[in-house]
Design a protein around this motif. Structure first.
Motif, short mmCIF file in Angstrom:
data_model
loop_
_atom_site.label_atom_id
_atom_site.label_comp_id
_atom_site.label_asym_id
_atom_site.label_seq_id
_atom_site.Cartn_x
_atom_site.Cartn_y
_atom_site.Cartn_z
N THR A 87 3.27 51.25 8.64
CA THR A 87 4.30 50.67 9.06
C THR A 87 4.37 50.82 10.71
OG1 THR A 87 5.93 52.24 9.17
CG2 THR A 87 5.54 50.99 7.15
N ASN A 88 5.28 50.23 11.47
CA ASN A 88 5.50 50.24 12.82
C ASN A 88 6.70 51.18 13.08
OD1 ASN A 88 7.24 48.67 12.12
ND2 ASN A 88 7.31 47.34 13.93
N TYR A 89 6.99 51.93 12.34
CA TYR A 89 8.00 52.95 12.20
C TYR A 89 8.00 53.92 13.47
CZ TYR A 89 12.06 55.12 10.02
OH TYR A 89 13.42 55.72 9.63
N SER A 90 9.03 53.68 14.50
CA SER A 90 9.10 54.17 15.70
C SER A 90 10.48 54.03 16.53
CB SER A 90 7.94 53.57 16.64
OG SER A 90 7.89 52.28 16.95
N THR A 91 10.64 54.76 17.53
CA THR A 91 11.89 54.43 18.32
C THR A 91 11.90 52.89 18.55
OG1 THR A 91 11.60 56.33 19.28
CG2 THR A 91 13.01 54.78 20.38
N ASP A 241 10.86 33.46 25.42
CA ASP A 241 9.75 32.64 25.93
C ASP A 241 9.18 33.36 27.18
OD1 ASP A 241 9.70 31.30 23.66
OD2 ASP A 241 10.90 29.50 24.56
N ASP A 242 10.23 33.76 28.03
CA ASP A 242 9.72 34.46 29.19
C ASP A 242 9.80 35.95 29.18
OD1 ASP A 242 12.25 35.21 28.98
OD2 ASP A 242 13.05 34.45 30.68
N GLY A 243 9.30 36.45 27.82
CA GLY A 243 9.09 37.76 27.49
C GLY A 243 10.07 38.74 27.56
N GLU A 244 11.46 38.41 27.54
CA GLU A 244 12.54 39.43 27.16
C GLU A 244 12.56 39.93 26.03
OE1 GLU A 244 16.40 38.14 28.23
OE2 GLU A 244 17.12 40.04 27.58
N MET A 245 12.53 41.05 25.55
CA MET A 245 12.36 41.68 24.31
C MET A 245 13.94 42.43 23.98
SD MET A 245 9.00 43.69 23.66
CE MET A 245 8.83 44.52 25.40
N LEU A 246 14.54 41.88 22.83
CA LEU A 246 15.83 42.53 22.50
C LEU A 246 15.60 43.62 21.74
CD1 LEU A 246 17.67 39.32 21.49
CD2 LEU A 246 17.81 40.60 23.67
N ASP A 247 16.43 44.72 21.85
CA ASP A 247 16.40 45.74 20.96
C ASP A 247 17.81 45.86 20.10
OD1 ASP A 247 14.17 47.23 21.36
OD2 ASP A 247 15.22 48.30 23.38
N PRO A 248 17.67 46.29 19.03
CA PRO A 248 16.63 46.79 18.18
C PRO A 248 15.51 46.12 17.62
CG PRO A 248 18.40 46.88 16.60
CD PRO A 248 18.83 46.41 18.00
N GLY A 249 14.44 46.42 17.32
CA GLY A 249 13.48 45.62 16.55
C GLY A 249 13.36 46.30 15.24
N TRP A 250 12.58 46.00 14.41
CA TRP A 250 12.89 46.47 12.94
C TRP A 250 11.47 46.91 12.43
CZ3 TRP A 250 13.67 41.31 14.52
CH2 TRP A 250 12.62 40.65 14.38
N GLU A 478 6.83 58.19 17.55
CA GLU A 478 5.93 57.36 17.12
C GLU A 478 5.85 57.87 15.65
OE1 GLU A 478 4.47 54.49 17.99
OE2 GLU A 478 4.30 54.65 20.30
N LEU A 479 6.53 57.33 14.60
CA LEU A 479 6.21 57.88 13.48
C LEU A 479 5.35 57.32 12.52
CD1 LEU A 479 9.76 58.30 14.11
CD2 LEU A 479 9.72 59.31 11.92
N GLY A 480 5.06 56.08 12.89
CA GLY A 480 4.03 55.40 12.29
C GLY A 480 2.60 56.10 12.53
N LEU A 481 2.66 56.14 13.95
CA LEU A 481 1.23 56.90 14.54
C LEU A 481 1.04 57.99 13.84
CD1 LEU A 481 -0.79 55.29 16.52
CD2 LEU A 481 0.10 56.71 18.42
N SER A 482 2.30 58.95 14.04
CA SER A 482 2.13 60.33 13.46
C SER A 482 1.73 60.38 12.24
CB SER A 482 3.71 61.03 13.80
OG SER A 482 3.73 62.16 12.90
N SER A 483 2.28 59.39 11.19
CA SER A 483 1.88 59.58 9.95
C SER A 483 0.41 59.10 9.74
CB SER A 483 2.73 58.83 8.99
OG SER A 483 3.90 59.09 9.25
N ALA A 484 -0.27 58.43 10.50
CA ALA A 484 -1.72 58.05 10.44
C ALA A 484 -2.43 59.28 10.80
CB ALA A 484 -1.88 56.81 11.48
N VAL A 485 -2.02 60.22 11.86
CA VAL A 485 -2.71 61.26 12.13
C VAL A 485 -2.63 62.29 10.86
CG1 VAL A 485 -2.72 63.38 13.67
CG2 VAL A 485 -2.16 61.29 14.50
N ALA A 486 -1.42 62.35 10.10
CA ALA A 486 -1.26 63.16 9.06
C ALA A 486 -2.15 62.68 7.94
CB ALA A 486 0.16 63.07 8.48
#
Lengths: 514, 285
Positions: A87-91, A241-250, A478-486
């Motif tokens: 998953t993309n679990y992260s901040t 469309d002009d690239g502005e990202m809204l927080d939070p994502g999911w 970066e919980l997702g990435l961290s889990s991948a390392v695990a």
């Protein structure tokens, strides 16, 4: 017989009482919207009842208490970790999509020329009861402190000379001071009204706020009511469309993305491989040196001619007997500290040199290995001593008579013999060192950092790198990435385990038993 | 010539041993010496202080650093409960594996064998998230509770300990229990009155190894516990010395000495038992 019967009655009543209690809790949890926990408790209770009354379940009664803990706290976390790695679990990607949308739905704005209401509060000095909201163009609105709009005519009230009711339901108009005393209650008040809601805007006025976003579930887009911008779903986030990202994502499942990122993107590939190599280096060197030192000392101590062997042994195992976290902190601050540490003080006064023990990459690596060898050589010595006892004396004696010298006897007889029992322990040690977070963390925290912006440092091993990615991230967790390392560590351990299983043949033992 | 050789060999053997002993013992002597130093500052520390004092110890027990006592209490409580409960649970499970034949026994044994290969710390991210979830639903075993930490430790302790105990139980002859069954004992009675007393050595070894292991555990405790009053000794001491090592060095040294004593005493008084457990494969950090 009667005793048995009485016992049975007791058992049934205890189970009945527990079941009743559990049922009560289940209902409480359901009322509280905790369906998951309620169903877990329910299933567990049914299982317990089955265990208590079925004859078949007898062995399980002994087994289940322990196994439950093991499954809940080892198997489930490792399984969950594997899931997180996909998953993309992260901040910024922590909540579910529904929660994220709910979050946007709660956002508001106050339009230009929006409606404002001043208010009169009724109640007692201790608490507020009613608010009468008033604006120039609208009719007055009466609300209670739960935010419900009330029908003015249904509630008893009386007017005074000012034209406003001076008394509602026997509560009087509160003055400024009494209102401020209960200002928290006012600030929490949110009154649903038309398309939006009324909330305290300034201390004296309620504002009519309008929801900032509208979610179109068919097109899966978010519309900003204020700017009329459209945000579309991209990478588990709403992006305009002009690239502005809204927080939070999911959070969402992203397949092998984390692994691909780890292996291909510039930002993660280099640190990952250097950490990976160093982890192997660190484990091999530690195990090698501590085994060589431990075995050497064991050979010396195994000589019955040496007096005070037991005393020597007792002194030599001190590093092993002491809690590691204490000795690690002693090494870190007492010895390695570059200004005040003992090593540099001695070197400085004798040769006028200072060594950056923990501050330069090369020295830091040397230092962590040195300390870990200090921590682990007694273990190696002890297991070697144990193995040496098992070497048959007559074999060595025969070799001596045949003219083999001491070194030959060691190389051809002693060493191969003791390796049979020690090799699996060395593999075990390797695996332990591979994941020895405590040593690295208490000595260096993986530092020193080797490059600007790097998450990993020169002494980071895989598990401390994973820990940093998850919990210490400077640019977010970066919980997702961290889990991948695990998971990578997990795979390495599987390989090591297979190797050691082959040697010890434990698996066959299990198979043989049945 | 031969005689001379022997003397030399004896000398270098002893020399090497003594060098190794100095290498092994030096950090401990250093910390003991430091703990009696009058000055707090790491800069003026002497290994053999000219005028030894108990100031550092006093500050830990009655002085400004007495949260140390809370940490020690927390650690002892957590380690004792973890070791005790895990010995209890594991002996039950091991008894079942050793004495009963049932469907799924083999699967169970294999699972335990595989699970104990993997350090629990690999799942630390998930453990943290699970405890966060508990925090919302069942707060008394959630994040930053000792009960929660003990639950996590218990889970990690089961695999290896059950496996070791099962091996020991297998070596206890069945004829004793059979005699008890003839006399009408239930299987639990046989377990309690026959197996447990006979298995005392392994129960003690596992209790001690688990106790020491939990006492020194750092990673999980530091992830789950927050706040001065909740820390274990490992977490607390690190933070204690970490930011202020230059002026807290003396009290830290005293804390190190006190914090080590209990483990060292247990270790030395039971060393033969522990070593037999070690060579049996019970490797713990």
């Amino acid at each position: 017989m009667e005793k048995k019967f009485r016992k049975y009655i007791l058992k049934i009543s205890i189970f009945a009482m527990v079941d009743a209690l559990v049922l009560f809790f289940c209902i409480m949890f359901i009322l509280n919207d905790d369906i998951i926990i309620s169903s877990i408790i329910f299933v567990v209770t049914i299982l317990l009842n089955w265990l208590g009354f079925s004859k078949k379940s007898y062995p399980l009664r002994y087994l289940l208490p322990g196994l439950t803990f093991m499954i809940a706290m080892v198997v489930v976390p490792i399984g969950y970790n594997v899931y997180i790695s996909f998953t993309n679990y992260s901040t910024g990607h922590i909540v579910s999509k529904d929660q994220a949308i709910k979050n946007f739905m709660n956002r508001e704005y106050f339009p230009e020329n929006g409606k404002k209401y001043d208010y009169i509060a009724y109640g007692t000095p201790e608490s507020l009861k009613y608010l009468l909201l008033h604006s120039e163009n609208d009719e007055d609105t009466l609300v209670d402190m739960e935010g419900n709009v009330l029908d003015f005519n249904e509630i008893k009230h009386s007017y005074d000379d000012s034209g406003f009711p001076g008394n509602i339901d026997n509560f009087y108009v509160l003055d400024q001071k009494e209102i401020f005393k209960n200002i928290k209650e006012l600030q929490n008040l949110k009154i649903t009204y038309l398309n939006g809601w009324l909330r305290l805007g300034t201390l004296r006025e309620f504002y009519y706020y309008i929801p900032q976003y509208t979610y179109d579930s068919k097109k899966d887009i978010l519309i900003d009511n204020k700017t009329e911008k459209i945000y579309r779903v991209k990478n588990a986030q709403f992006v305009s469309d002009d690239g502005e990202m809204l927080d939070p994502g999911w959070t969402e499942v992203i397949g092998f993305q984390n692994y691909i990122r780890l292996l291909t993107t510039e930002k993660y590939r280099k640190p990952f491989f250097s950490v990976f190599l160093w982890t192997i280096e660190w484990s091999v060197l530690t195990v090698f040196f501590s085994f060589v030192i431990g075995l050497g000392l064991a050979l010396l101590l195994n000589d019955p001619k040496i007096k005070m062997r037991k005393f020597y042994r007792s002194l030599l195992i001190l590093p092993y007997a002491m809690p590691a976290f204490i000795s690690l902190l002693i090494w870190r601050y007492g010895f390695y500290n570059s200004d005040f540490g003992l090593f540099n003080k001695i070197l400085n006064s004798m040769f006028n040199i200072t060594i950056p023990w923990l501050n330069s990459p090369g020295w830091a690596r040397f230092s962590v290995i040195l300390t870990n060898v200090w921590l682990t050589f007694p273990y190696m010595m002890l297991v070697s001593l144990g193995a040496l006892q098992a070497v048959p004396g007559n074999l060595l004696e025969a070799a001596r008579i045949d003219g083999a010298n001491g070194f030959q006897r060691f190389r051809k007889i002693t060493f191969p013999l003791i390796m049979i029992s020690i090799a699996p322990l060395l593999i075990g040690s390797f695996a332990t060192t591979f994941n020895n977070f405590t040593v690295i963390w208490l000595l260096t925290e993986g530092n020193p950092i080797t490059g600007i912006g790097n998450v990993s440092g020169a002494t980071d091993i895989l598990i401390s790198y994973a820990y940093k990615l998850a919990f210490i991230g400077k640019a977010g967790n970066e919980l997702g990435l961290s889990s991948a390392v695990a998971v990578v560590i997990f795979l390495i351990i599987v390989t090591i385990s297979v190797l050691s299983f082959r040697r010890t043949k434990v698996l066959e033992e299990v198979a043989d038993e049945l | 010539m031969n005689y001379k050789n022997k003397i030399w060999s004896k000398i270098w053997r002893n020399l090497i041993i003594w060098i190794a002993i100095i290498f092994a013992v030096f950090p401990i002597l250093f910390i003991i010496g430091t703990s009696f130093n009058p000055a707090n500052s790491i800069n003026t520390t002497q290994i053999f202080p000219g005028n030894p004092t108990l100031e550092n110890y006093k500050s830990l027990i009655v002085g400004e650093n007495n949260t140390f006592l809370i940490w020690v209490w927390n650690t002892l409580k957590i380690s004792f409960l973890t070791a005790g409960i895990s010995v209890f649970l594991c002996s039950l499970a091991a008894y079942s594996f050793s004495r009963f034949r049932f469907k799924g026994r083999r699967m169970g044994l294999l699972t335990i064998l595989l699970v104990q290969m993997f350090p629990q710390t690999l799942g630390i991210t998930a453990i943290f998230l699970i405890m966060t979830w508990f925090n919302d639903k069942i707060p008394f075993i959630g994040l930053n509770t000792h009960a929660g930490l003990i639950l996590v430790y218990l889970g990690g302790a089961i695999g290896m300990n059950t496996w070791l105990m099962k091996g020991y139980f297998d070596s206890i002859p069945k004829s004793l229990e059979e005699a008890a069954y003839v006399d009408g004992a239930t299987s639990f009675k046989a377990f309690r009155a026959i197996i447990l007393p006979l298995a005392r050595p392994i129960l003690v070894v596992i209790f001690i190894i688990q106790f020491i292991g939990t006492y020194s555990e750092y990673m999980i405790a530091s992830t789950l516990l927050k706040g001065d009053k909740m820390y274990t000794l490992a977490v607390g001491l690190r933070l204690f010395v970490g930011q202020h090592y230059d002026d807290r060095w003396g009290p830290f040294a005293a804390a190190g000495v006190l914090g080590s004593i209990i483990v060292i005493v247990i270790f030395y008084s039971l060393q033969d038992l522990i070593f037999s457990g070690l060579t049996g494969g019970a490797i713990k950090e």
